[in-house]
Write a protein that holds these residues in place. Structure first.
Motif, PDB file in Angstrom:
ATOM      1  N   CYS A  53     -10.396  28.087  -6.217  1.00  0.00           N
ATOM      2  CA  CYS A  53      -9.213  28.800  -6.708  1.00  0.00           C
ATOM      3  C   CYS A  53      -7.935  28.204  -6.124  1.00  0.00           C
ATOM      4  O   CYS A  53      -7.936  27.634  -5.031  1.00  0.00           O
ATOM      5  CB  CYS A  53      -9.287  30.286  -6.320  1.00  0.00           C
ATOM      6  N   LEU A  77      -8.109  38.749  -7.828  1.00  0.00           N
ATOM      7  CA  LEU A  77      -8.649  37.574  -8.502  1.00  0.00           C
ATOM      8  C   LEU A  77      -8.187  37.541  -9.959  1.00  0.00           C
ATOM      9  O   LEU A  77      -8.275  38.551 -10.666  1.00  0.00           O
ATOM     10  CB  LEU A  77     -10.178  37.599  -8.438  1.00  0.00           C
ATOM     11  N   ILE A  88     -17.842  34.372  -7.283  1.00  0.00           N
ATOM     12  CA  ILE A  88     -16.847  33.321  -7.469  1.00  0.00           C
ATOM     13  C   ILE A  88     -16.707  32.534  -6.171  1.00  0.00           C
ATOM     14  O   ILE A  88     -16.626  33.108  -5.080  1.00  0.00           O
ATOM     15  CB  ILE A  88     -15.476  33.915  -7.861  1.00  0.00           C
ATOM     16  N   ASP A  89     -16.684  31.223  -6.271  1.00  0.00           N
ATOM     17  CA  ASP A  89     -16.428  30.376  -5.107  1.00  0.00           C
ATOM     18  C   ASP A  89     -14.918  30.272  -4.919  1.00  0.00           C
ATOM     19  O   ASP A  89     -14.220  29.596  -5.690  1.00  0.00           O
ATOM     20  CB  ASP A  89     -17.041  28.990  -5.310  1.00  0.00           C
ATOM     21  N   GLY A  90     -14.411  30.938  -3.902  1.00  0.00           N
ATOM     22  CA  GLY A  90     -12.973  30.987  -3.686  1.00  0.00           C
ATOM     23  C   GLY A  90     -12.347  29.640  -3.398  1.00  0.00           C
ATOM     24  O   GLY A  90     -11.144  29.446  -3.584  1.00  0.00           O
ATOM     25  N   ARG A 112      -8.501  29.712 -12.281  1.00  0.00           N
ATOM     26  CA  ARG A 112      -8.867  30.677 -11.241  1.00  0.00           C
ATOM     27  C   ARG A 112      -7.774  30.717 -10.179  1.00  0.00           C
ATOM     28  O   ARG A 112      -7.436  29.699  -9.579  1.00  0.00           O
ATOM     29  CB  ARG A 112     -10.209  30.312 -10.594  1.00  0.00           C
ATOM     30  N   ARG A 168     -12.684  37.090   0.608  1.00  0.00           N
ATOM     31  CA  ARG A 168     -14.124  37.066   0.308  1.00  0.00           C
ATOM     32  C   ARG A 168     -14.544  38.284  -0.491  1.00  0.00           C
ATOM     33  O   ARG A 168     -15.455  38.217  -1.314  1.00  0.00           O
ATOM     34  CB  ARG A 168     -14.925  36.976   1.615  1.00  0.00           C
ATOM     35  N   LEU A 185      -6.192  33.093  -6.834  1.00  0.00           N
ATOM     36  CA  LEU A 185      -6.256  34.200  -5.880  1.00  0.00           C
ATOM     37  C   LEU A 185      -4.834  34.581  -5.503  1.00  0.00           C
ATOM     38  O   LEU A 185      -4.071  33.730  -5.032  1.00  0.00           O
ATOM     39  CB  LEU A 185      -7.032  33.792  -4.625  1.00  0.00           C
ATOM     40  N   ARG A 244     -18.097  38.784  -5.942  1.00  0.00           N
ATOM     41  CA  ARG A 244     -18.093  38.826  -7.406  1.00  0.00           C
ATOM     42  C   ARG A 244     -18.627  37.530  -8.005  1.00  0.00           C
ATOM     43  O   ARG A 244     -18.407  37.224  -9.170  1.00  0.00           O
ATOM     44  CB  ARG A 244     -16.669  39.101  -7.919  1.00  0.00           C
ATOM     45  N   THR A 292     -13.931  37.478  -4.116  1.00  0.00           N
ATOM     46  CA  THR A 292     -14.501  36.245  -4.663  1.00  0.00           C
ATOM     47  C   THR A 292     -16.012  36.215  -4.482  1.00  0.00           C
ATOM     48  O   THR A 292     -16.757  36.402  -5.437  1.00  0.00           O
ATOM     49  CB  THR A 292     -13.869  35.005  -4.000  1.00  0.00           C
TER      50      THR A 292
END
Length: 666
Positions: free
Chosen positions: A435, A291, A430-432, A276, A422, A278, A428, A425
């Motif tokens: 990443c 992402l 996803i826990d940023g 993952r 945000r 960013l 969508r 992530t």
């Protein structure tokens, strides 16, 4: 030897970046020159000179540009006429029911239509949703339209007839006739052959408006850099496309610069085996984030530009007006940054080119992050006195010192950029914080650690050639053509022969531009994606598939993805809304470690300021000689970029020239 260099360029709002490689020796050259908004081709030729090359030495030239995006956002578009089915000529004015701001009556509810009502023509013709002709298009009606267009005196015409995505026969008739009298014609079945009348018409009108700009610009480029098929453009779906195809569909250039950075990021994410990632691309005008999950960048069916929909498959890049040149303001609500930018002319005040308004770059200069003893790319120096002059009124308004004010500006900028993270992530699922942050662009490596601290990310990667990373993406991406078309076929009782025939036809259309550019058919790969939904749903989910189409596989794959996204799946009937086809020749271009150019002076320590630590004596590290882990505070420099390593962080290089910044456990 001639024609031995391959070049990628990215024309940004402030700088034009270039990276050149020579295949036989693997030599890599990088440079950065100021952009020329009024003469972008000249800026590209100057960039070629900046890497020490002549035009005769260039074999392949690929570029991404914000020219079309900026023209749309800034509403600098030529006059366009719209031809629509009678009863639908007001579609752009009606748009959607949504207001810009639900609770503010002082804000205009909807953006002004790109085509004024007096330039919208109602045509007597009609198809049903399956493409059957209900009202035929007659010669008399076409002649009436031609007479009206001659009187309207427009450069470009957008034709968007009802249900033309199901049967383009009437649009094809009109296109053939109109092109005899009007130089630029955009047909909706070529631009966005999908249902959603407003979005399809808006995209077609945008494309028509962009055609005069793009054709003039690309024709000048072809004339001044005559290398034939070696001249290519990067498009918003993350790959290269021949110029001939772009002249018909210039809308594919929208967001092409940010997309190139994402394409390079995908390659890095795969090389480093990061599940993952960013992307954090901070340039002079905007910050762009995207992402990447399991080596694949997120795709979207479109986005808003200038508050109007642009519908076409593209990388899901989220952009905000917070770049190095973003103007800083002090208002009743406190500090704000962007979206207005100083651009490349005059640029930030600290560049000494006449800028008189404070920017994020001026704040970075006052904090000591930019070296006042050298010139950026050997061209632009840093004037600390000019930076102090433009930020002083804000400091006085806040009752703070210059450096405290500069730190406040950086905090506001980072908070603005954290909101963008945000969007791609949390929204969508996803826990940023899980990443890795891939930081590039002129400002990305300077702000990465502060942004990561704010967001809770503990690992940052600053790639080699970070300041010209989007240009690198242009050079290493696939050569491809992509299109998406509405099918609207229920999976239950599907006519496999009929649907297979339509998909085969789409594949041939996608192959045509590549074959016309001399690419061998056996080197082209075809990727297929079905956009699927339940019968009563509005939004579709992308599901990859292969030919021949297998209904059972598609259904199971759709249900699995629906569970992943929404937490449930039902046994309701599902529909193939659209099919996306991409024909691509995988890239064979590889780039070794780009040589980072050392600063013109020997690095020494200087005073820098960080959160909670003003006027700290900070080590200055030459990136070209860095061989071991260093702990912050430190500034890592080369000729075109600056990496800020604040207290509490450390940085380490790898063999490929990437830098890894990690949070030190407290």
């Amino acid at each position: 030897m001639t024609n031995i260099w391959e070049i990628g360029t990215d024309i940004g709002g402030t700088f034009t970046d270039i990276i050149a490689i020579r295949r036989d020796t693997a030599e890599v050259r990088i440079a950065k020159v100021p952009s020329r908004p009024q003469a972008p081709v000249q800026a590209m030729l100057e960039a070629i000179e900046a890497v020490g090359l002549q035009k005769s030495e260039v074999k392949r030239f690929i570029h991404g540009t914000t020219r079309i995006t900026n023209a749309i956002v800034e509403e600098r578009l030529p006059k366009v006429a719209l031809v629509a089915t009678r009863g639908f000529e007001d579609v752009l004015d009606i748009s959607r029911y949504r207001r810009r701001d639900l609770y503010r009556l002082d804000v205009v509810p909807k953006p002004k239509a790109i085509v004024p009502r007096e330039l919208c023509f109602a045509l007597d013709e009609r198809l049903d949703h399956e493409g059957n002709v209900l009202t035929a298009l007659g010669d008399a009606e076409i002649e009436r339209l031609i007479a009206w267009l001659k009187a309207a005196d427009v450069q470009s015409v957008a034709v968007s007839l009802l249900h033309a995505y199901a049967n383009p026969v009437h649009e094809q008739m009109l296109g053939e006739r109109i092109r005899r009298f009007v130089p630029h014609v955009s047909l909706s079945h070529e631009i966005n052959p999908e249902a959603r009348e407003y979005e399809r018409t808006s995209s077609t009108a945008f494309n028509a408006a962009a055609m005069p700009i793009a054709v003039e610009y690309l024709s000048e480029l072809e004339e001044r850099l005559p290398i034939g098929s070696g001249l290519q453009v990067f498009h918003s779906a993350g790959a290269m496309i021949p110029i001939a195809a772009v002249k018909r569909r210039p809308l594919v250039m929208a967001m092409s610069g940010p997309a190139a950075g994402v394409a390079a990021s995908v390659s890095i994410a795969r090389q480093l085996d990061k599940p993952r990632v960013l992307t954090f691309d901070m340039g002079g005008t905007t910050t762009d984030v995207c992402l990447i999950v399991d080596g694949q960048a997120e795709m979207t069916d479109g986005k808003l530009l200038g508050d109007r929909p642009l519908r076409q498959p593209m990388l899901a890049v989220h952009s905000i007006g917070a770049g190095g040149g973003s103007i800083v303001k002090l208002g009743s609500g406190g500090l704000s940054v962007g979206p207005e930018s100083a651009g490349s002319e005059p640029g930030p005040a600290c560049y000494g080119r006449g800028g008189i308004r404070p920017t994020i770059t001026d704040a970075n200069a006052l904090l000591g992050y930019l070296n006042p003893e050298t010139k950026l790319g050997d061209r632009i120096g840093i004037d600390l006195d000019a930076a102090a002059r433009v930020i002083m009124p804000i400091a006085d308004g806040l009752g703070l010192g210059l450096k405290e004010t500069a730190l406040g500006i950086i905090r506001v900028a980072n908070a603005t950029m954290a909101r963008a993270l945000r969007r791609v992530t949390v929204e969508r699922g996803i826990d940023g914080r899980d990443c890795a942050l891939l930081a590039f662009g002129g400002g990305g490596p300077m702000h990465a650690a502060g942004l990561a601290d704010l967001y809770g990310i503990t690992e940052i990667v600053v790639p080699a050639a970070s300041s010209a990373f989007s240009a690198l993406g242009c050079l290493t991406a696939d050569f491809s053509f992509l299109q998406q078309q509405t099918l609207r076929v229920a999976l239950d009782g599907i006519d496999l022969a009929k649907v297979g025939e339509r998909i085969d036809g789409m594949v041939e259309q996608a192959l045509d531009p590549l074959l016309a550019n001399g690419i061998a058919r056996d080197t082209i790969e075809v990727d297929l994606v079905a956009l699927m939904r339940y019968a009563a749903q509005a939004d579709a989910i992308p599901v990859p598939f292969t030919r021949p189409l297998d209904p059972a596989y598609l259904r199971n794959a759709f249900l699995k993805k629906h569970r992943e996204l929404y937490g449930y799946a039902t046994e309701e009937s599902c529909v193939i809304e659209s099919v996306r086809v991409q024909a691509r020749q995988p890239s064979t271009t590889t780039v070794g470690r780009p040589g980072t150019v050392a600063r013109a002076v020997t690095p020494v320590a200087r005073t820098c300021s960080f959160d909670g630590a003003l006027d700290v004596m900070t080590d200055i590290i030459d990136r070209s000689t860095m061989a071991s882990t260093i702990s912050g505070p430190a500034i890592i420099e080369d000729a075109w970029s600056t990496v800020v390593v604040p207290p509490g962080w450390q940085a380490a290089p790898d063999a490929s020239g990437n830098l890894y910044l990690t949070k030190v456990a407290s």
